[in-house]
Design an enzyme around this catalytic site. Structure first.
Site, PDB file in Angstrom:
ATOM      1  N   TRP A   7       0.837  -1.205   0.000  1.00 47.05           N
ATOM      2  CA  TRP A   7       0.000   0.000   0.000  1.00 47.05           C
ATOM      3  C   TRP A   7       0.871   1.254   0.000  1.00 47.05           C
ATOM      4  CZ3 TRP A   7      -0.327   4.131   3.369  1.00 47.05           C
ATOM      5  CH2 TRP A   7      -1.413   4.985   3.209  1.00 47.05           C
ATOM      6  N   HIS A   8       1.992   1.180   0.699  1.00 48.15           N
ATOM      7  CA  HIS A   8       2.832   2.363   0.829  1.00 48.15           C
ATOM      8  C   HIS A   8       3.554   2.729  -0.455  1.00 48.15           C
ATOM      9  CE1 HIS A   8       2.247   1.924   5.190  1.00 48.15           C
ATOM     10  NE2 HIS A   8       2.636   3.179   5.265  1.00 48.15           N
ATOM     11  N   GLY A   9       3.799   1.771  -1.310  1.00 48.49           N
ATOM     12  CA  GLY A   9       4.482   2.134  -2.547  1.00 48.49           C
ATOM     13  C   GLY A   9       4.662   0.958  -3.478  1.00 48.49           C
TER      14      GLY A   9
END
Length: 491
Positions: free
Chosen positions: A321-323
């Site tokens: 989700w973060h990257g």
């Protein structure tokens, strides 16, 4: 529009002033219009994407509420798939293509799939998750479908938390947009205090640390041992001050208008375990994954092997989700390993600590807090490093070259600038950054016992205004003003 910009310094008071001047019934429209302008200050055309998801989820919510059985689930799936598809196309498409092309090369093929030449809409992951929480809550029967299209659109687009959270739940926010709230001096002052604290974290601490962190992490192969450790510790505080600073400004901005947003950070570096860290760090996201992924998978109410699997899945998804990078997946995997290892060794560690620290609770607390911070800081290496190779170099050279670095420091102790220690900055900048970290940590410890905001409120007027002026001067004189974007905007 960045919070730390001249545009926002003008935008915020104008929006807030007109918000209180306008009749109650039209305030939602004013906030929605202001939120559209705020978002369009980045890439104007991308508001069409946001508008498209709002339309889909608005009607999906109504259809879910008016349906039952399989049809009810059908509308939920359409809503979730629509949101996830947009997220995948804009955020992960090129990542998947890059990996496919890499496999082609390994196979000796000259074929290569084309990349999409598009920019990631700012804050896409945040408002996508917020929109998904709405349809899920309606499906579960814990939230009535919002019939007022403008109010629902405002729930997704409310400008303080639009691009970097907190990721709100509909039960907490939607009803507040319908309430008639008059200006309250004490609440407004409380909001402004939080905004000021957020600006100190961002422009005085985070952006100053960023200069030194970037100096090392942009070319890590030029550094060893001491410099890598200091840069990694500095990044740990940089990302905290940057992200929690944004959250403080967002929450404070909303509070001035009488709207309460959820707390997103609770002094995470005081945690004594990784599980406690995740109950204090990015609370709106960690609770989102808990409620919508972890618990539906069975949580810890399953056999032990499945529990480990649930934890691993949640943190791998959280990392992704973060990257769109394997570094973020590895970062999530590291935290999953920490948690699973902690469960496996729980009884052993408890017996050891009880035997050694029977009457030394303060020492035990100090060791567990330090160990937790060290583990979190190590994982941040993969979060911050530009490439996997950089992350591996940093993580494997943290304790190399110490003797050489110490010798260089001793031989050049009279120099005002040493890249090996001061990370490209003057001695004052380096030690001022350390002073800020210590000062913030002291304030956090003090907040465990008493509310500093209430302490200030109880002071005589002349003392309060002296404190306010000191804070303003601190931000103006020692802030770093290079329009440094908030780290989490990229997510």
């Amino acid at each position: 529009m960045l919070f730390n910009s001249i545009e926002f310094i003008l935008f915020f008071p104008i929006v807030t002033l007109l918000y209180f001047i306008l009749p109650y019934k039209t305030r939602w429209f004013w906030l929605l219009a202001a939120s559209c302008y705020f978002y369009m200050a980045f890439v104007p055309v991308y508001i069409l994407i946001l508008f498209g998801t709002i339309v889909i989820d608005y009607f999906a919510g109504i259809l879910i509420e008016n349906s039952d059985g399989k049809r009810k689930r059908y509308w939920l799936i359409i809503s979730l798939v629509s949101n996830i598809t947009i997220l995948v196309v804009f955020k992960y498409y090129n990542f998947f293509i890059d990996n496919i092309n890499y496999l082609f090369k390994l196979d000796g093929s000259s074929s290569a799939l084309s990349y999409l030449g598009i920019l990631l809409p700012i804050g896409l992951s945040f408002h996508t998750f917020q929109a998904m929480s709405y349809t899920i809550e309606v499906y579960r029967g814990r939230q009535k479908a919002e019939k007022h299209f403008g109010i629902y659109a405002l729930y997704v687009m409310f400008y303080p938390q639009l691009v970097a959270g907190p990721i709100e739940r509909p039960q907490n926010v939607i009803h507040q947009f319908k309430q008639n709230f008059d200006f309250d001096y004490n609440i407004a002052v409380s909001g402004f205090k939080l905004i000021a604290w957020g600006f100190i974290k961002k422009v005085v601490i985070a952006d100053r640390l960023a200069q030194m962190v970037n100096f090392v992490y942009d070319q890590p192969e030029n550094f060893n041992g001491i410099s890598l450790i200091v840069a990694t510790v500095f990044f740990s505080f940089q990302i905290f001050c940057d992200f929690s600073g944004y959250s403080d400004i967002a929450i404070g901005t909303a509070r001035v208008m009488g709207i309460n947003l959820m707390i997103n950070f609770n002094k995470p570096y005081q945690s004594q375990s990784i599980s406690e860290f995740w109950s204090r760090w990015h609370i709106s996201l960690s609770t989102w994954f808990k409620d919508y992924v972890y618990i539906p998978l069975g949580g810890n109410k399953v056999k032990i092997s499945r529990w480990y699997f649930n934890l691993a899945i949640v943190f791998l998804i959280s990392g992704f989700w973060h990257g769109a990078s394997w570094n973020f997946v590895i970062w999530g995997a590291i935290h999953a390993f920490y948690l699973i290892f902690a469960i496996i060794t729980n009884e052993l560690r408890k017996r050891v600590f009880d035997k050694i620290f029977v009457k030394a609770s303060a020492l035990k607390t100090g060791i567990t807090v330090f160990t937790t911070f060290a583990l979190v800081a190590f994982a941040w290496i993969f979060f911050r490093a530009k490439t996997f190779n950089d992350a591996m170099y940093i993580s494997t050279h943290l304790f190399s070259g110490w003797s050489k670095d110490i010798k260089l420091i001793i031989e050049n102790k009279n120099f005002s600038r040493m890249d090996v220690l001061y990370l490209g900055q003057m001695k004052f900048e380096f030690f001022f950054a350390i002073f800020c970290i210590i000062g913030m940590s002291f304030i956090h410890r003090l907040q465990n016992r008493v509310s500093i905001s209430q302490l200030i409120t109880k002071r005589p007027a002349w003392q309060r205004y002296l404190i306010y002026q000191t804070v303003i001067l601190l931000v103006l004189l020692y802030g770093v003003y290079e329009k440094e974007q908030f780290i989490y905007f990229q997510f």
